[in-house]
Motif scaffolding. Structure first.
Motif, short mmCIF file in Angstrom:
data_model
loop_
_atom_site.label_atom_id
_atom_site.label_comp_id
_atom_site.label_asym_id
_atom_site.label_seq_id
_atom_site.Cartn_x
_atom_site.Cartn_y
_atom_site.Cartn_z
N PHE A 24 -15.19 -1.73 8.37
CA PHE A 24 -15.13 -0.32 8.77
C PHE A 24 -13.80 0.05 9.43
CE2 PHE A 24 -19.66 -1.33 8.83
CZ PHE A 24 -20.14 -0.31 8.01
N LEU A 25 -12.94 -0.93 9.71
CA LEU A 25 -11.70 -0.69 10.44
C LEU A 25 -10.51 -0.53 9.52
CD1 LEU A 25 -12.30 -3.39 13.16
CD2 LEU A 25 -12.79 -0.95 13.32
N LEU A 26 -9.51 0.21 9.99
CA LEU A 26 -8.26 0.36 9.23
C LEU A 26 -7.57 -0.98 9.12
CD1 LEU A 26 -6.85 3.60 10.89
CD2 LEU A 26 -7.89 3.40 8.63
N ARG A 27 -6.89 -1.19 8.03
CA ARG A 27 -6.12 -2.42 7.84
C ARG A 27 -4.88 -2.39 8.73
NH1 ARG A 27 -9.96 -5.13 6.16
NH2 ARG A 27 -10.77 -4.65 4.12
N GLY A 28 -4.36 -3.56 9.07
CA GLY A 28 -3.15 -3.67 9.88
C GLY A 28 -1.95 -3.06 9.17
N GLY A 29 -0.88 -2.83 9.90
CA GLY A 29 0.34 -2.29 9.32
C GLY A 29 0.35 -0.77 9.25
#
Length: 64
Positions: A24-29
């Motif tokens: 459910f979380l945004l990807r890094g970067g």
């Protein structure tokens, strides 16, 4: 005698909990560089909620 770090384990997400939440979380970067380690940040927020400690008094293991 238990070391000072024994208490932290009570407040951290288990691997099974993290596996369910991670998708459910945004990807890094992303442009939100301070959230580059979601698990560390979420564990810090949970530690704060469960213990009542002030944000600035969170242990360093949860980030700057």
């Amino acid at each position: 005698m238990l070391g000072a770090g024994w208490l932290y384990g009570r407040w951290l997400l288990t691997n099974a909990e993290w596996d369910r939440l991670e998708s459910f979380l945004l990807r890094g970067g992303t442009h939100w560089g301070r959230w580059n380690d979601h698990r560390r940040s979420i564990n810090g927020a949970l530690y704060r909620v469960r213990t009542g400690v002030r944000w600035r008094d969170l242990p360093e293991r949860f980030g700057p």
